[in-house]
Write a protein that holds these residues in place. Structure first.
Motif, short mmCIF file in Angstrom:
data_model
loop_
_atom_site.label_atom_id
_atom_site.label_comp_id
_atom_site.label_asym_id
_atom_site.label_seq_id
_atom_site.Cartn_x
_atom_site.Cartn_y
_atom_site.Cartn_z
N VAL A 155 54.12 -41.27 50.55
CA VAL A 155 53.73 -39.87 50.45
C VAL A 155 54.45 -39.11 51.56
O VAL A 155 54.45 -39.54 52.72
CB VAL A 155 52.21 -39.69 50.58
CG1 VAL A 155 51.83 -38.21 50.57
CG2 VAL A 155 51.48 -40.44 49.47
N TYR A 191 50.21 -41.96 40.39
CA TYR A 191 50.29 -41.90 41.85
C TYR A 191 50.73 -40.50 42.30
O TYR A 191 50.16 -39.92 43.25
CB TYR A 191 51.30 -42.95 42.34
CG TYR A 191 51.40 -43.09 43.84
CD1 TYR A 191 50.47 -43.84 44.55
CD2 TYR A 191 52.44 -42.49 44.53
CE1 TYR A 191 50.57 -43.97 45.94
CE2 TYR A 191 52.55 -42.62 45.91
CZ TYR A 191 51.61 -43.36 46.60
OH TYR A 191 51.72 -43.49 47.97
N ALA A 200 56.67 -34.82 46.95
CA ALA A 200 55.32 -35.31 47.23
C ALA A 200 55.31 -36.81 47.46
O ALA A 200 54.72 -37.30 48.44
CB ALA A 200 54.38 -34.96 46.08
N THR A 201 55.96 -37.56 46.57
CA THR A 201 55.81 -39.01 46.56
C THR A 201 57.10 -39.71 46.18
O THR A 201 58.03 -39.10 45.64
CB THR A 201 54.72 -39.41 45.55
OG1 THR A 201 54.99 -38.76 44.29
CG2 THR A 201 53.34 -39.02 46.03
N HIS A 218 48.52 -37.55 44.52
CA HIS A 218 48.98 -37.19 45.86
C HIS A 218 49.74 -35.86 45.85
O HIS A 218 50.76 -35.72 46.51
CB HIS A 218 49.84 -38.31 46.44
CG HIS A 218 49.10 -39.58 46.69
ND1 HIS A 218 48.95 -40.55 45.73
CD2 HIS A 218 48.42 -40.02 47.78
CE1 HIS A 218 48.24 -41.55 46.22
NE2 HIS A 218 47.89 -41.25 47.47
N HIS A 271 58.47 -35.84 42.30
CA HIS A 271 58.32 -37.27 42.57
C HIS A 271 59.68 -37.93 42.51
O HIS A 271 60.41 -37.77 41.54
CB HIS A 271 57.40 -37.90 41.51
CG HIS A 271 57.29 -39.39 41.59
ND1 HIS A 271 56.50 -40.02 42.53
CD2 HIS A 271 57.88 -40.39 40.87
CE1 HIS A 271 56.60 -41.34 42.37
NE2 HIS A 271 57.43 -41.58 41.37
#
Length: 262
Positions: free
Chosen positions: A93, A130, A86-87, A134, A115
């Protein structure tokens, strides 16, 4: 030099050093960073399991560099679960996240998000928030796995992001505690035993709280990091003609479903 000129010089230095905006974080490799890319680079590939693991459940992990994924084909080839990047840090992103994450769900694959940790950029708590904002959250729908923290070798420099084992352990603690507080589920920790020993001092702090997703590209899973008696997921191969990387969940599909349900 008179006092006025000296004072002006001091103020100029202060403005240049203290008031200057911080350097922008480097995300130049973010599109190509994915779970295990650095582990394979640093630790190599020694092979794959010689035979399909009995009682294990096949799954994949994917990220933006693969582009849109044909999830119907993945499901047809036996995939039962998937993790999607995802991030990264607090400034990237995955542009393919929607297609990959929602597409897996549409194909009947249990999916979760991960992540890519950047401890050199910001604190663990900030990155957990974060990530959650996201796509990294969790829903009690029976088809969403809790988020995972991918913590591995730094693609941009020092393997441990310039942190001591104590500081790295504290960073991971901040991330996992924040995720648990916000989502009410414990995040998985993705790592390799070699990196964990090198960068956390082989801390055993997380074995009782965070499921382990271990990367090792070899016929046997080998030694686990301290604190874990078993892995939940073993990432055992890169690619292999199927979407993303190959994983075994340590148990039948019912165990994957139980993790999703919480």
């Amino acid at each position: 030099m008179n006092r006025t000129v000296a004072s002006a010089a001091v103020l100029a230095v202060f403005a240049a050093v203290v008031l200057a905006p911080p350097a922008r974080a480097d995300y130049s490799m973010a599109g190509e960073n994915y779970a295990g890319t650095q582990i394979a680079r640093h630790e190599g590939v020694q092979g794959t399991p010689r035979a399909e693991a009995v009682g294990q459940t096949l799954g994949h992990d994917v990220s933006g560099h693969q582009g849109p994924v044909d999830w119907a084909a993945a499901a047809g080839a036996g995939a039962k679960f998937s993790y999607v990047k995802a991030t990264e840090g607090t400034g990237f992103v995955n542009p393919q996240f929607g297609q990959q994450y929602d597409g897996a769900h549409a194909a009947g694959i249990i999916r979760g998000a991960y992540h890519f940790a950047r401890p050199d950029i910001s604190g663990g708590a900030a990155q957990a928030e974060y990530f959650i904002a996201h796509g990294g959250g969790w829903r009690a729908d029976g088809t969403t796995l809790p988020g995972a923290l991918d913590v591995e070798y730094n693609p941009y420099g020092d393997a441990c992001y310039g942190k001591s084992p104590a500081d790295m352990t504290a960073w991971i603690t901040d991330f996992t505690r924040t995720y648990l507080a916000k989502v009410k589920r414990s995040a998985l920790i993705y790592t390799s035993t070699t990196w964990w020993k090198r960068c956390t001092g082989n801390t055993n702090r997380f074995g009782d709280t965070n499921p382990l997703w271990l990367a090792r590209y070899a016929p046997q899973i080998g030694e686990l990091p301290a604190g874990w008696a078993k892995q939940s997921i073993w990432q055992f191969a890169r690619g292999g003609g199927l979407p993303g990387d190959q994983n075994y969940y340590n148990g039948p599909i019912g165990r994957v479903q139980a993790l999703a349900k919480g």
